[in-house]
Design a protein around this motif. Structure first.
Motif, short mmCIF file in Angstrom:
data_model
loop_
_atom_site.label_atom_id
_atom_site.label_comp_id
_atom_site.label_asym_id
_atom_site.label_seq_id
_atom_site.Cartn_x
_atom_site.Cartn_y
_atom_site.Cartn_z
N LYS A 1 -17.82 11.80 -4.58
CA LYS A 1 -17.77 10.03 -4.11
C LYS A 1 -18.71 9.39 -5.50
CE LYS A 1 -19.31 9.87 0.74
NZ LYS A 1 -20.15 9.86 1.76
N ASN B 1 -2.16 -0.86 -3.58
CA ASN B 1 -2.72 -0.30 -3.09
C ASN B 1 -2.75 1.03 -3.02
OD1 ASN B 1 -4.55 -3.43 -2.42
ND2 ASN B 1 -3.02 -3.14 -1.16
N SER C 1 -3.65 4.35 -1.30
CA SER C 1 -4.66 5.48 -0.79
C SER C 1 -4.83 6.60 -0.72
CB SER C 1 -4.23 5.27 0.89
OG SER C 1 -4.04 3.84 1.20
N THR D 1 -5.83 -1.59 -6.92
CA THR D 1 -6.84 -0.67 -6.02
C THR D 1 -6.69 0.54 -5.28
OG1 THR D 1 -5.54 -1.84 -4.10
CG2 THR D 1 -7.63 -3.34 -5.50
N ILE D 2 -7.63 1.42 -5.19
CA ILE D 2 -7.04 2.47 -5.03
C ILE D 2 -9.17 3.12 -3.91
CG2 ILE D 2 -7.38 5.14 -5.37
CD1 ILE D 2 -6.84 3.89 -8.30
N LYS D 3 -8.03 3.54 -3.26
CA LYS D 3 -9.50 3.99 -1.70
C LYS D 3 -8.96 5.32 -1.48
CE LYS D 3 -7.21 2.41 2.72
NZ LYS D 3 -6.51 3.69 3.12
N ILE D 4 -10.75 5.83 -0.76
CA ILE D 4 -10.46 7.00 0.18
C ILE D 4 -11.73 7.37 0.88
CG2 ILE D 4 -11.62 7.82 -1.44
CD1 ILE D 4 -10.51 10.27 -1.56
N PRO D 5 -11.29 7.79 1.74
CA PRO D 5 -11.67 7.91 3.57
C PRO D 5 -12.94 8.08 3.05
CG PRO D 5 -9.37 8.44 3.71
CD PRO D 5 -9.78 7.96 2.34
N GLY D 6 -14.51 8.14 2.66
CA GLY D 6 -15.27 8.48 2.73
C GLY D 6 -16.40 9.70 3.25
N ALA E 1 0.87 -0.86 0.22
CA ALA E 1 0.04 0.05 -0.09
C ALA E 1 1.27 0.87 0.01
CB ALA E 1 -0.88 -0.19 1.46
#
Length: 178
Positions: A175, A121, A123, A162-167, A98
């Motif tokens: 979003k 991953n 972030s 994969t890519i994620k972001i805190p909602g 990550a």
């Protein structure tokens, strides 16, 4: 299944330092880190190579080598060399990491892909420069970051991304855009 003859997962932190100061992460709290005596640094290739050699003593390869824990792995200039070493060893089946992605360049990403990275991953700490300043306390060239991610998707070969972001960092409209 228990006891395992070979560990399933091993975390190795190529860099226990980070270039961000994210509010949710202990690494981002410099006072806490300093008070704890936690030493931030970059793992040497020699130490990493020893770890991989030691893994070779198990009867079977480990399933996953996760090349991050608390730091930003791309701070280690030997990261691609480490991945290639682990892949060639036969002691590891799958390698992932990550990253905050701030150190992406086509050259660095190409080296990671060529080395055999299985999953990357990413972030994400905002949808623009201002949100990065607010949440990670870092000023990034957001447009360059987006271009690097686009390049990665176009050139990733077999590397899963994969890519994620805190909602809670972004608006409802962001979003949908994300």
């Amino acid at each position: 299944v228990i006891p395992l003859q070979t560990p399933f997962l091993l975390y190795v932190d190529p860099a226990s330092a980070c270039n961000f100061r994210c509010h949710f992460c202990p690494t981002g709290h410099r006072d806490l880190i300093n008070e704890s005596g936690y030493v931030r640094g970059i793992m040497s290739f020699d130490l990493f190579n020893k770890i991989i050699r030691d893994l070779g003593e198990f009867d079977q390869p480990i399933k996953v080598l996760r090349m991050n824990k608390i730091g930003e792995p791309l701070l280690n200039k030997n990261l691609a060399k480490m991945i290639a070493c682990a892949k060639k060893s036969g002691a590891v089946e799958f390698i992932d990491l990550a990253t905050n992605g701030s150190l992406f360049s086509q050259e660095r990403l190409g080296q990671l892909i060529e080395a055999g990275l299985d999953r990357l991953n990413i972030s994400v700490e905002g949808m623009n420069r201002e949100q990065y300043l607010e949440h990670a306390e870092v000023d990034i060239d957001f447009d360059k970051f987006v271009e690097s991610v686009k390049w990665l998707y176009a050139n990733k070969r077999n590397c899963e991304v994969t890519i994620k972001i805190p909602g809670n960092y972004i608006t409802e409209d962001q979003k949908k855009e994300f």
